[in-house]
Structures are given as C-alpha cells and as structure tokens.
Write an enzyme that holds these catalytic residues in place. Structure first.
Site, short mmCIF file in Angstrom:
data_model
loop_
_atom_site.label_atom_id
_atom_site.label_comp_id
_atom_site.label_asym_id
_atom_site.label_seq_id
_atom_site.Cartn_x
_atom_site.Cartn_y
_atom_site.Cartn_z
N ASN A 69 0.80 -1.23 0.00
CA ASN A 69 0.00 0.00 0.00
C ASN A 69 0.83 1.28 0.00
OD1 ASN A 69 -1.77 -2.05 2.14
ND2 ASN A 69 -2.63 -1.45 0.18
N LEU A 99 1.55 7.12 0.57
CA LEU A 99 0.77 6.07 1.22
C LEU A 99 -0.65 6.04 0.68
CD1 LEU A 99 0.43 3.97 3.57
CD2 LEU A 99 -0.30 5.91 4.98
N CYS A 100 -1.13 4.85 0.39
CA CYS A 100 -2.50 4.66 -0.07
C CYS A 100 -3.26 3.90 1.02
CB CYS A 100 -2.53 3.87 -1.38
SG CYS A 100 -4.19 3.60 -2.04
N ILE A 101 -4.18 4.60 1.68
CA ILE A 101 -4.96 3.99 2.75
C ILE A 101 -6.34 4.63 2.76
CG2 ILE A 101 -4.05 5.62 4.46
CD1 ILE A 101 -4.28 3.42 6.57
N HIS A 155 -8.57 8.86 2.08
CA HIS A 155 -9.27 9.14 0.83
C HIS A 155 -10.49 10.01 1.10
CE1 HIS A 155 -7.52 5.18 -1.03
NE2 HIS A 155 -6.63 6.16 -0.93
#
Length: 241
Positions: free
Chosen positions: A85, A92-94, A98
């Site tokens: 992720n 960071l993709c969480i 979003h």
C-alpha cells in the site's frame, strides 16, 4: 492562487499537536517540519513488536490541507518502504486518507474513508496496523502485493518478502542511531505511558470549527506556531523523529 488556511484548521492542528506532545501514542512520534508552519509535520513510525517490522524506524512527511479537518492530510514515506500500500515514490494509499466520496469502483465503503471526526492519532494508528496487515485487494505496489501473498499463503516458507522487510528494518536501525533515537523493541517499551499535565482551565472550543476565524485579530493565534507548540523542535516522545 493558493488557498489560505482557515482559522479553524489552524486551531484544530494546534490543539492536536499540543495533545500529542503531552500524551504520546504508542508507535509514533511527531514534530513540526518547520516551527513556523503547523501544516507540515515530520513523523517517525516504529515497527510494532512481534511483526516483520519489529525494530523498524520509518520517517514520513505529513501535509495537512488548508481546510483540515474537513479534508484529509497526505502522508509520504521518506524512508524506503516495500509494502503493498505504498507507492514507489513513498506516497501512502490507505482508505482513511481518501476523500469521503462514493466510488463503487474503489472497493471501499464510504465509512472507511476520511471524515472530520478522524485525527492524527487515528490516522497513524491505522498506518501502523496497515504495516502488518496490508490491503492486497487494491495495491499501490503490485509487485509487493504479489510477494506478500506468496509469503502469507506459504506461512512464511517463501522468504522473499520477509527478507526485503528485514533488510529495510536493519537500515532503519542505523538511521535511528544517527538521529539519536531509541527504537522500542518490546511491547512494554512500545506502549508509551505518559502522565498528562492537567490543564489549568478547560479549553474553549467555541470557535473550533468556525471557518471565518480571524487570525490577524486573534492574539492567541500568534502563538500557535511558536514556542507554545513547536518548542525547540523536540518531538512528542522518545528522542526525536
């Protein structure tokens, strides 16, 4: 023209930053990237004991939008992190970071996304949890995701993923030594217990989320980015970040 920070955003960040200095949270430490700017923080995340990341020291940069907490901040790792992720550039993709929009193609429920009740504590604790339990259904790093699945499905027999993480953890320890930071290695050390200084008077939350809060006319806000919150650059816990 860049959007100017709202008074409510400045007040919210000032209160959160002060709270994290007075009551550190296990697993991470924070400090301001610039003593005169409440909207950019330096973060140190420690790998949780009894996981692949145990003993790890990961630096990150946290940037807050001008209308925080109505919009989420962003996090970029400055330390190399091989993780399903985390993009190659460190972003960071969480889900919690979003925007709260209904996107059926994302695979995320609206309740999993950002909302103004979240804060730095909940964000960083979610990041620490994500280290050990990545989301492989919508990975930012496909190669890391495939490698993690092989490691997980083989119950650790496939060592490729584990070996990369161990190498990065070792590198983080060397970085911590240079920074003069003591990494918590046991659960007892990891779970910070801090006496919280009781405030002399209750915080006045009347204008906490008032968008037209006037920074120029409020004497209190002159101190928000100064010594009362930034101190001398110390972080919120052990050593520094």
């Amino acid at each position: 023209m860049a959007q100017q920070p709202t008074g409510s955003a400045t007040r919210a960040l000032a209160l959160e930053y002060k709270s994290l200095q007075e009551e550190p949270v296990e697993g991470f430490r924070v400090k301001l990237a610039d003593d005169d700017n409440l909207f950019e923080w330096e973060v140190a995340i420690f790998g949780p004991p009894e996981t692949l990341y145990a003993g790890g020291y990961f630096k990150a940069h946290m940037k807050f939008p001008p209308d925080y907490p109505y919009s989420p901040p962003s996090i970029r790792f400055l330390t190399k992190v091989w993780h399903p992720n985390v993009y190659e550039n460190g972003d960071l993709c969480i889900s919690i970071l979003h925007p709260p929009v209904d996107d059926p193609h994302s695979g995320e429920l609206p309740c999993e996304r950002w909302n103004p009740t979240q804060n730095v504590r909940t964000i960083l604790l979610s990041v620490i949890s994500l280290l050990n339990e990545p989301n492989t259904y919508s990975p930012a790093n496909v190669d890391a995701s495939v490698m993690y699945r092989r490691w997980f499905d083989s119950k650790g027999a496939d060592k490729e993923y584990e070996n990369i993480i161990r190498k990065q953890v070792s590198g983080g320890r060397l970085e911590a030594e240079k920074d003069g930071v003591t990494i918590p290695m046991t659960l007892e050390d990891y779970c910070v217990k801090t006496k919280v200084k009781q405030p002399e008077a209750p915080l006045d939350m009347t204008d906490f989320y008032v968008d037209d809060y006037d920074l120029d006319d409020d004497d209190d806000d002159e101190d928000l980015s100064g010594d009362d919150f930034a101190g001398d650059g110390d972080d919120s816990g052990n050593g520094e970040t």
